[in-house]
Design a protein around this motif. Structure first.
Motif, mmCIF file in Angstrom:
data_model
loop_
_atom_site.group_PDB
_atom_site.id
_atom_site.type_symbol
_atom_site.label_atom_id
_atom_site.label_comp_id
_atom_site.label_asym_id
_atom_site.label_seq_id
_atom_site.Cartn_x
_atom_site.Cartn_y
_atom_site.Cartn_z
ATOM 1 N N LEU A 254 38.605 39.519 43.183
ATOM 2 C CA LEU A 254 39.814 39.246 42.414
ATOM 3 C C LEU A 254 39.684 39.803 40.996
ATOM 4 O O LEU A 254 40.613 40.460 40.494
ATOM 5 C CB LEU A 254 40.077 37.741 42.388
ATOM 6 C CG LEU A 254 41.373 37.291 41.706
ATOM 7 C CD1 LEU A 254 42.593 37.856 42.412
ATOM 8 C CD2 LEU A 254 41.448 35.757 41.661
ATOM 9 N N ARG A 255 38.559 39.569 40.368
ATOM 10 C CA ARG A 255 38.352 40.083 38.999
ATOM 11 C C ARG A 255 38.369 41.602 38.969
ATOM 12 O O ARG A 255 38.823 42.211 37.987
ATOM 13 C CB ARG A 255 37.033 39.549 38.431
ATOM 14 C CG ARG A 255 37.055 38.077 38.077
ATOM 15 C CD ARG A 255 35.806 37.659 37.317
ATOM 16 N NE ARG A 255 34.594 37.799 38.112
ATOM 17 C CZ ARG A 255 34.132 36.852 38.927
ATOM 18 N NH1 ARG A 255 34.790 35.704 39.055
ATOM 19 N NH2 ARG A 255 33.019 37.043 39.607
ATOM 20 N N GLU A 256 37.875 42.224 40.033
ATOM 21 C CA GLU A 256 37.835 43.686 40.098
ATOM 22 C C GLU A 256 39.166 44.295 40.529
ATOM 23 O O GLU A 256 39.299 45.526 40.563
ATOM 24 C CB GLU A 256 36.741 44.111 41.085
ATOM 25 C CG GLU A 256 35.329 43.739 40.630
ATOM 26 C CD GLU A 256 34.324 43.812 41.770
ATOM 27 O OE1 GLU A 256 34.724 44.222 42.896
ATOM 28 O OE2 GLU A 256 33.158 43.456 41.554
ATOM 29 N N GLY A 257 40.141 43.464 40.877
ATOM 30 C CA GLY A 257 41.429 43.967 41.330
ATOM 31 C C GLY A 257 41.422 44.483 42.752
ATOM 32 O O GLY A 257 42.343 45.201 43.164
ATOM 33 N N ARG A 258 40.427 44.103 43.535
ATOM 34 C CA ARG A 258 40.327 44.594 44.914
ATOM 35 C C ARG A 258 41.105 43.716 45.884
ATOM 36 O O ARG A 258 41.348 44.134 47.024
ATOM 37 C CB ARG A 258 38.857 44.692 45.333
ATOM 38 C CG ARG A 258 38.049 45.615 44.424
ATOM 39 C CD ARG A 258 36.585 45.631 44.780
ATOM 40 N NE ARG A 258 36.337 46.330 46.042
ATOM 41 C CZ ARG A 258 35.168 46.360 46.663
ATOM 42 N NH1 ARG A 258 34.136 45.672 46.159
ATOM 43 N NH2 ARG A 258 35.009 47.025 47.789
ATOM 44 N N VAL A 259 41.445 42.508 45.492
ATOM 45 C CA VAL A 259 42.341 41.670 46.281
ATOM 46 C C VAL A 259 43.428 41.135 45.356
ATOM 47 O O VAL A 259 43.213 40.967 44.152
ATOM 48 C CB VAL A 259 41.609 40.494 46.981
ATOM 49 C CG1 VAL A 259 40.613 41.010 48.001
ATOM 50 C CG2 VAL A 259 40.930 39.573 45.974
ATOM 51 N N ARG A 260 44.589 40.893 45.946
ATOM 52 C CA ARG A 260 45.738 40.408 45.198
ATOM 53 C C ARG A 260 46.306 39.180 45.899
ATOM 54 O O ARG A 260 45.977 38.890 47.046
ATOM 55 C CB ARG A 260 46.806 41.501 45.088
ATOM 56 C CG ARG A 260 46.302 42.773 44.425
ATOM 57 C CD ARG A 260 47.381 43.849 44.394
ATOM 58 N NE ARG A 260 48.502 43.448 43.529
ATOM 59 C CZ ARG A 260 49.602 44.181 43.380
ATOM 60 N NH1 ARG A 260 49.731 45.329 44.031
ATOM 61 N NH2 ARG A 260 50.566 43.775 42.583
ATOM 62 N N TYR A 261 47.178 38.470 45.190
ATOM 63 C CA TYR A 261 47.771 37.267 45.781
ATOM 64 C C TYR A 261 49.194 37.106 45.267
ATOM 65 O O TYR A 261 49.596 37.722 44.272
ATOM 66 C CB TYR A 261 46.945 36.029 45.427
ATOM 67 C CG TYR A 261 46.941 35.676 43.956
ATOM 68 C CD1 TYR A 261 47.834 34.746 43.434
ATOM 69 C CD2 TYR A 261 46.041 36.279 43.074
ATOM 70 C CE1 TYR A 261 47.832 34.428 42.080
ATOM 71 C CE2 TYR A 261 46.030 35.974 41.731
ATOM 72 C CZ TYR A 261 46.932 35.041 41.235
ATOM 73 O OH TYR A 261 46.940 34.736 39.889
ATOM 74 N N ARG A 262 49.931 36.270 45.957
ATOM 75 C CA ARG A 262 51.302 35.955 45.551
ATOM 76 C C ARG A 262 51.494 34.444 45.669
ATOM 77 O O ARG A 262 51.010 33.825 46.628
ATOM 78 C CB ARG A 262 52.312 36.693 46.433
ATOM 79 C CG ARG A 262 53.775 36.409 46.059
ATOM 80 C CD ARG A 262 54.730 37.169 46.953
ATOM 81 N NE ARG A 262 56.108 36.793 46.683
ATOM 82 C CZ ARG A 262 57.075 37.645 46.339
ATOM 83 N NH1 ARG A 262 56.806 38.929 46.221
ATOM 84 N NH2 ARG A 262 58.302 37.225 46.114
ATOM 85 N N GLU A 263 52.194 33.859 44.698
ATOM 86 C CA GLU A 263 52.458 32.420 44.707
ATOM 87 C C GLU A 263 53.958 32.169 44.711
ATOM 88 O O GLU A 263 54.739 32.933 44.140
ATOM 89 C CB GLU A 263 51.830 31.752 43.483
ATOM 90 C CG GLU A 263 50.312 31.832 43.473
ATOM 91 C CD GLU A 263 49.691 31.285 42.203
ATOM 92 O OE1 GLU A 263 48.513 30.880 42.259
ATOM 93 O OE2 GLU A 263 50.373 31.279 41.155
#
Length: 338
Positions: free
Chosen positions: A299-308
């Protein structure tokens, strides 16, 4: 500070789909912490499909919510007052204190939330129970290999969306099944899925087959029903199926009509040597550090993303939860309480 504690309790057990009448808002005096206790003020409440099972008295892996008891749920809470030296006023923690404004805690079982590392709401989603469910279920049971095809149902939800992204990180193809063109576009364009199939389409089976020309090696099951019917013929020899949820049947009051298809399923399991394994995230509690390290790092590296999908107001929780079971949410469903 307020002196009233609002609580949403289970008013009655639903038979079929829940309605607002199965919930009741109550108001009572705000509790006061005794020696060793802390008073938690709920800031965000997680809504999750498993809560439908807790509304039922049927035997399951966890005790049902009692009639008149506060609905179960994990929250991010702020320490409002403390008689416990381990917690200071203003600390953020996760707790299973349910659908209410305030709750008392001894401090046991609480998980600290550092708002400087990630937004606090992520402790209920990608860095919380849904994220760990995706991580442990996919990697421990699904065990995806480079070049394999991973299919995940409810792919735009907090579990499914991370399953697909981890599959990509492991070198596999990721195919998501979701409800509606907007969610499918999000999977392809924002999360990098190789393909996304709308389960509401009339040609679900054909579209899935076209997206998986080499068959399916891992199917992460969140839904059941018509999606599994489309997946089953495409499962390759030695395919793995982590069974996380069956949300399409959570409101069912009887078995689906038609012939008994269990012989067909059992034959497929035998002849293709399939591995179907149900799991609950707590089965893999010993992987919590690995999960926090890996997914937190990605997450910190921007390799995974999320939506809320954040809804304002505790009073909106029943309607939001009912919509969750129908797929109305887009991303991790969270109630902003305070």
């Amino acid at each position: 500070m307020a002196t009233v504690n609002r609580r949403i309790v289970l008013a009655s057990r639903p038979h079929g789909e829940p309605t607002p009448a199965h919930f009741r808002m109550e108001e009572g005096r705000m509790p006061s912490p005794r020696d060793g206790e802390i008073l938690l003020r709920t800031r965000w409440l997680s809504l999750d499909p498993y809560m439908r099972g807790r509304m039922s008295a049927a035997k399951s892996y966890a005790e049902p919510v009692a009639i008149g008891a506060v609905m179960v749920g994990e929250v991010v809470a702020e320490v409002a007052s403390s008689n416990n030296p381990d917690f200071a006023v203003g600390d953020l923690v996760t707790a299973f204190s349910g659908w209410q404004d305030y709750a008392l805690s001894s401090g046991r079982g609480l998980r600290r939330v550092d708002p400087h590392l990630a937004p606090p709401t992520t402790a209920l989603g990608i860095l919380g129970m849904p994220g760990m469910t995706a991580y442990t279920g996919l990697l421990t049971i699904g065990d995806p290999k480079p070049g394999e095809t991973v299919v995940v149902a409810a792919a735009a939800g907090p579990v499914g969306s991370l399953v697909g992204q981890i599959a990509k990180l492991k070198g596999a193809r990721a195919v998501g099944v979701a409800g509606g063109p907007e969610k499918c576009a999000f999977l392809r364009q924002a999360l990098g899925f190789d393909a996304a199939i709308d389960h509401r389409s009339d040609d679900l089976a054909d579209a899935l087959a076209a997206a998986c020309p080499d068959g399916i090696d891992v199917y992460f099951e969140n839904v059941g029903g018509a999606v599994f019917d489309a997946v089953l013929p495409l499962l390759n020899n030695f395919a793995r199926v982590p069974v996380c949820g069956l949300v399409s049947g959570y409101n069912a009051t009887e078995l689906p009509p038609g012939p008994d298809r269990s012989p067909m399923l059992m034959r497929a399991i035998l002849t293709r040597r399939l591995r179907l394994k149900g799991f609950i995230v707590s089965d893999f509690a010993d992987q919590a550090r690995d999960f926090a390290r890996d997914v937190g790092g990605w997450l910190r590296e921007g390799r995974v993303r999320y939506r809320e999908d954040i809804v304002e107001g505790l009073e909106q929780a029943p309607e939001a939860f009912i919509g969750l079971l129908k797929g109305h949410n887009f991303g991790k469903l969270i109630i902003h309480v305070a």
